[in-house]
Design a protein around this motif. Structure first.
Motif, PDB file in Angstrom:
ATOM      1  N   GLU A 103       0.973  -1.836   0.026  1.00 53.84           N
ATOM      2  CA  GLU A 103       0.140   0.195   0.132  1.00 53.84           C
ATOM      3  C   GLU A 103       0.862   1.140   0.092  1.00 53.84           C
ATOM      4  O   GLU A 103       0.277   2.085  -0.444  1.00 53.84           O
ATOM      5  CB  GLU A 103      -0.821  -0.019   0.823  1.00 53.84           C
ATOM      6  N   GLY A 104       1.857   1.236   0.602  1.00 51.46           N
ATOM      7  CA  GLY A 104       3.134   2.069   0.402  1.00 51.46           C
ATOM      8  C   GLY A 104       3.315   2.605  -0.560  1.00 51.46           C
ATOM      9  O   GLY A 104       3.611   3.938  -1.151  1.00 51.46           O
ATOM     10  N   GLU A 114       3.653  11.408   2.039  1.00 50.42           N
ATOM     11  CA  GLU A 114       3.311  11.515   3.320  1.00 50.42           C
ATOM     12  C   GLU A 114       1.938  10.321   3.381  1.00 50.42           C
ATOM     13  O   GLU A 114       2.462   9.166   4.420  1.00 50.42           O
ATOM     14  CB  GLU A 114       1.778  12.647   3.948  1.00 50.42           C
ATOM     15  N   LYS A 115       1.026  10.120   2.836  1.00 52.58           N
ATOM     16  CA  LYS A 115       0.095   8.599   3.356  1.00 52.58           C
ATOM     17  C   LYS A 115       1.907   7.313   2.988  1.00 52.58           C
ATOM     18  O   LYS A 115       1.097   6.287   3.336  1.00 52.58           O
ATOM     19  CB  LYS A 115      -0.597   8.711   2.287  1.00 52.58           C
ATOM     20  N   ALA A 116       2.330   7.375   1.906  1.00 53.00           N
ATOM     21  CA  ALA A 116       3.016   6.482   1.978  1.00 53.00           C
ATOM     22  C   ALA A 116       3.956   6.471   2.634  1.00 53.00           C
ATOM     23  O   ALA A 116       4.081   5.020   3.713  1.00 53.00           O
ATOM     24  CB  ALA A 116       4.106   6.947   0.363  1.00 53.00           C
ATOM     25  N   LEU A 117       4.573   7.263   3.210  1.00 52.44           N
ATOM     26  CA  LEU A 117       5.875   6.711   4.277  1.00 52.44           C
ATOM     27  C   LEU A 117       4.774   6.478   5.298  1.00 52.44           C
ATOM     28  O   LEU A 117       5.553   5.357   6.042  1.00 52.44           O
ATOM     29  CB  LEU A 117       6.363   8.293   5.110  1.00 52.44           C
ATOM     30  N   ALA A 118       3.676   7.444   6.096  1.00 50.37           N
ATOM     31  CA  ALA A 118       3.253   6.637   6.583  1.00 50.37           C
ATOM     32  C   ALA A 118       2.606   5.348   7.024  1.00 50.37           C
ATOM     33  O   ALA A 118       2.190   4.453   8.034  1.00 50.37           O
ATOM     34  CB  ALA A 118       1.130   6.844   7.603  1.00 50.37           C
ATOM     35  N   LYS A 119       2.041   4.643   5.974  1.00 48.25           N
ATOM     36  CA  LYS A 119       2.450   2.944   5.427  1.00 48.25           C
ATOM     37  C   LYS A 119       3.665   2.243   5.893  1.00 48.25           C
ATOM     38  O   LYS A 119       4.049   1.362   6.357  1.00 48.25           O
ATOM     39  CB  LYS A 119       1.657   2.588   4.078  1.00 48.25           C
ATOM     40  N   LEU A 120       4.271   3.029   5.209  1.00 46.65           N
ATOM     41  CA  LEU A 120       5.694   1.674   5.170  1.00 46.65           C
ATOM     42  C   LEU A 120       5.910   1.931   6.515  1.00 46.65           C
ATOM     43  O   LEU A 120       7.125   1.005   6.742  1.00 46.65           O
ATOM     44  CB  LEU A 120       7.065   2.973   4.574  1.00 46.65           C
ATOM     45  N   LEU A 124       8.422  -2.072   8.888  1.00 41.19           N
ATOM     46  CA  LEU A 124       9.632  -1.579   8.901  1.00 41.19           C
ATOM     47  C   LEU A 124      10.321  -2.730   9.364  1.00 41.19           C
ATOM     48  O   LEU A 124      11.616  -3.077   9.241  1.00 41.19           O
ATOM     49  CB  LEU A 124      10.328  -0.667  10.196  1.00 41.19           C
ATOM     50  N   SER A 125       9.892  -3.886   9.771  1.00 41.29           N
ATOM     51  CA  SER A 125       9.991  -5.635   9.602  1.00 41.29           C
ATOM     52  C   SER A 125      10.778  -5.756   8.210  1.00 41.29           C
ATOM     53  O   SER A 125      11.966  -6.569   8.411  1.00 41.29           O
ATOM     54  CB  SER A 125       9.734  -6.559  10.424  1.00 41.29           C
ATOM     55  N   LEU A 126      10.687  -5.179   7.513  1.00 41.89           N
ATOM     56  CA  LEU A 126      10.757  -5.882   5.891  1.00 41.89           C
ATOM     57  C   LEU A 126      12.307  -4.962   6.077  1.00 41.89           C
ATOM     58  O   LEU A 126      12.022  -3.388   5.894  1.00 41.89           O
ATOM     59  CB  LEU A 126       9.430  -5.247   5.138  1.00 41.89           C
ATOM     60  N   PRO A 127      13.539  -5.590   5.137  1.00 41.48           N
ATOM     61  CA  PRO A 127      14.033  -4.548   4.546  1.00 41.48           C
ATOM     62  C   PRO A 127      13.742  -3.609   3.670  1.00 41.48           C
ATOM     63  O   PRO A 127      14.612  -2.869   4.083  1.00 41.48           O
ATOM     64  CB  PRO A 127      15.374  -5.885   4.219  1.00 41.48           C
ATOM     65  N   ASP A 128      13.565  -4.080   3.027  1.00 32.50           N
ATOM     66  CA  ASP A 128      12.769  -2.850   1.546  1.00 32.50           C
ATOM     67  C   ASP A 128      11.989  -1.787   1.990  1.00 32.50           C
ATOM     68  O   ASP A 128      11.997  -0.880   1.728  1.00 32.50           O
ATOM     69  CB  ASP A 128      12.586  -3.623   1.042  1.00 32.50           C
ATOM     70  N   GLY A 129      11.217  -2.159   3.346  1.00 33.07           N
ATOM     71  CA  GLY A 129       9.942  -2.154   3.606  1.00 33.07           C
ATOM     72  C   GLY A 129      11.152  -0.442   4.356  1.00 33.07           C
ATOM     73  O   GLY A 129      10.441   0.856   4.249  1.00 33.07           O
ATOM     74  N   ALA A 130      11.830  -0.805   4.935  1.00 34.82           N
ATOM     75  CA  ALA A 130      12.802   0.103   5.997  1.00 34.82           C
ATOM     76  C   ALA A 130      13.520   1.178   4.693  1.00 34.82           C
ATOM     77  O   ALA A 130      13.593   2.282   5.818  1.00 34.82           O
ATOM     78  CB  ALA A 130      13.681  -0.716   7.234  1.00 34.82           C
ATOM     79  N   LEU A 131      14.118   0.627   4.262  1.00 33.37           N
ATOM     80  CA  LEU A 131      14.806   1.249   2.952  1.00 33.37           C
ATOM     81  C   LEU A 131      13.988   1.728   2.788  1.00 33.37           C
ATOM     82  O   LEU A 131      14.272   3.870   2.864  1.00 33.37           O
ATOM     83  CB  LEU A 131      15.611   0.371   2.102  1.00 33.37           C
ATOM     84  N   THR A 132      13.008   1.483   1.965  1.00 31.74           N
ATOM     85  CA  THR A 132      12.062   2.602   1.356  1.00 31.74           C
ATOM     86  C   THR A 132      11.663   3.972   2.044  1.00 31.74           C
ATOM     87  O   THR A 132      11.621   5.408   1.855  1.00 31.74           O
ATOM     88  CB  THR A 132      11.119   2.015   0.979  1.00 31.74           C
ATOM     89  N   ALA A 133      11.325   2.967   3.669  1.00 33.16           N
ATOM     90  CA  ALA A 133      10.792   4.741   4.462  1.00 33.16           C
ATOM     91  C   ALA A 133      11.851   6.066   4.744  1.00 33.16           C
ATOM     92  O   ALA A 133      11.939   6.670   4.197  1.00 33.16           O
ATOM     93  CB  ALA A 133      10.581   3.924   5.514  1.00 33.16           C
ATOM     94  N   GLY A 134      12.923   5.057   4.500  1.00 37.02           N
ATOM     95  CA  GLY A 134      14.449   5.691   5.342  1.00 37.02           C
ATOM     96  C   GLY A 134      14.509   6.892   3.960  1.00 37.02           C
ATOM     97  O   GLY A 134      14.352   8.088   3.881  1.00 37.02           O
TER      98      GLY A 134
END
Length: 344
Positions: A103-104, A114-120, A124-134
């Motif tokens: 969804e992010g 902003e909504k993407a960051l909230a979803k991401l 954060l338990s996913l490596p790609d989720g943490a990287l994309t959020a960063g």
């Protein structure tokens, strides 16, 4: 009705020159994502071809004195096939953190960062989720907010790319260097180290940034992006003799075939000047100025300005003034050129 004019000329695959009433601009990239340099500034455009969905970020113009490297944009999936989605039954068997990640990424495609960051933040338990959020946080909120996400990704770096691959996603991000040089990096382990180095530079922790960049440069000595990032970091702030010598090592036997080479030659000239090798610095700047095709005008002005200052240091005010006059004729507001010419 106002008169409108627009024409595009293809120079090479993914490289176009655009002509309009406001002037000429240069576009790099394909339909899914491109960066455009023009008289009104720099624009980053990403979207899904064939859907009409796109997002444009306009970057403010920077003054000649601003030498920071910045993360200009994070490009989400660039084709309809690579934009992730989950059907009803898929959602039943997909972990919550993976649903949040998908969804992010879709929010990123729609330009709702902003909504993407909230979803991401829920992935954060996913490596790609943490990287994309960063990466998104770095662009939206800054280094301090991005650091925890990127450090989390570093802890999980062995798994980077697995979730991207599962959904056929190939994201990247754009680093905008001084003088209109923009380079794209993939959102992978290399991209993570580059992003972390960017964060530490922004936080004033240059030593930490250099640790990551030296690692990349040593492991990928032919990588132009890693080398440019390292040289930029070495020359950032108030470098000393050790930094100057390292820059000379990194830029030894450098040709002048690309705009990246030209920027590296500018840094090389500054390092030579820092070591008191003024004649060598002048020759390096002259080499850099020989190639003008495809070079950003801001970069060419910076080279001329640097050579003007060098002529002053070498006791040649006549040549210095000649260089400054050329800059003034093109851009009267550039740096302190007008003051040096006695015109302000």
């Amino acid at each position: 009705m106002g008169f409108r004019f627009f024409r595009r000329i293809k120079l090479a695959p993914g490289v176009h020159v655009n002509f309009s009433k406001s002037g000429a601009s240069l576009s790099l990239g394909s339909r899914g994502g491109k960066i455009t340099f023009g008289p009104r500034g720099t624009r980053i455009t990403t979207g899904i071809p064939g859907t009409g969905l796109y997002h444009t970020t306009v970057l403010p113009k920077r003054r000649a004195s601003e030498e920071k490297k910045v993360l200009a944009a994070f490009s989400p999936p660039s084709s309809a096939a690579s934009a992730p989605t989950l059907g009803f039954f898929q959602r039943l068997f997909t972990p919550p953190q993976e649903i949040a990640f998908v969804e992010g990424m879709r929010e990123l495609v729609l330009g709702r960062e902003e909504k993407a960051l909230a979803k991401l933040q829920e992935s954060l338990s996913l490596p790609d989720g943490a990287l994309t959020a960063g990466l998104v946080a770095l662009r939206l909120k800054g280094a301090k907010e991005a650091l925890p996400y990127l450090e989390r990704a570093l802890q999980l770096q062995e798994g980077i790319g697995k979730t991207f691959a599962k959904y056929g996603i190939h994201p990247n991000f754009t680093l905008l260097f001084p003088y209109g040089i923009a380079l794209t990096a993939p959102a992978d382990q290399k991209g993570l180290l580059l992003a972390l180095a960017q964060v530490y530079e922004d936080l004033g922790k240059v030593a930490e940034a250099l640790t990551f960049l030296e690692h990349l440069a040593n492991n990928q000595p032919q990588d132009e992006l890693a080398r440019l990032c390292l040289v930029h970091a070495l020359m950032h702030g108030t470098p000393g003799e050790e930094a100057y010598r390292r820059v000379l090592q990194l830029t030894a036997f450098l040709p002048n075939e690309t705009p990246v080479h030209t920027l590296l030659l500018l840094y090389r000239a500054r390092a030579l000047k820092g070591l008191g090798l003024l004649e060598a610095a002048k020759e390096t700047l002259t080499q850099a100025l020989r190639r003008k095709k495809d070079r950003p005008s801001e970069l060419m002005k910076a080279l001329r300005y640097e050579r003007a200052l060098l002529y002053e240091d070498m006791g040649n005010p006549r040549q210095a003034r000649k260089e400054l006059e050329k800059i003034y004729a093109e851009d009267p507001a550039y740096a302190d050129v007008a003051a040096r010419l006695g015109l302000s």
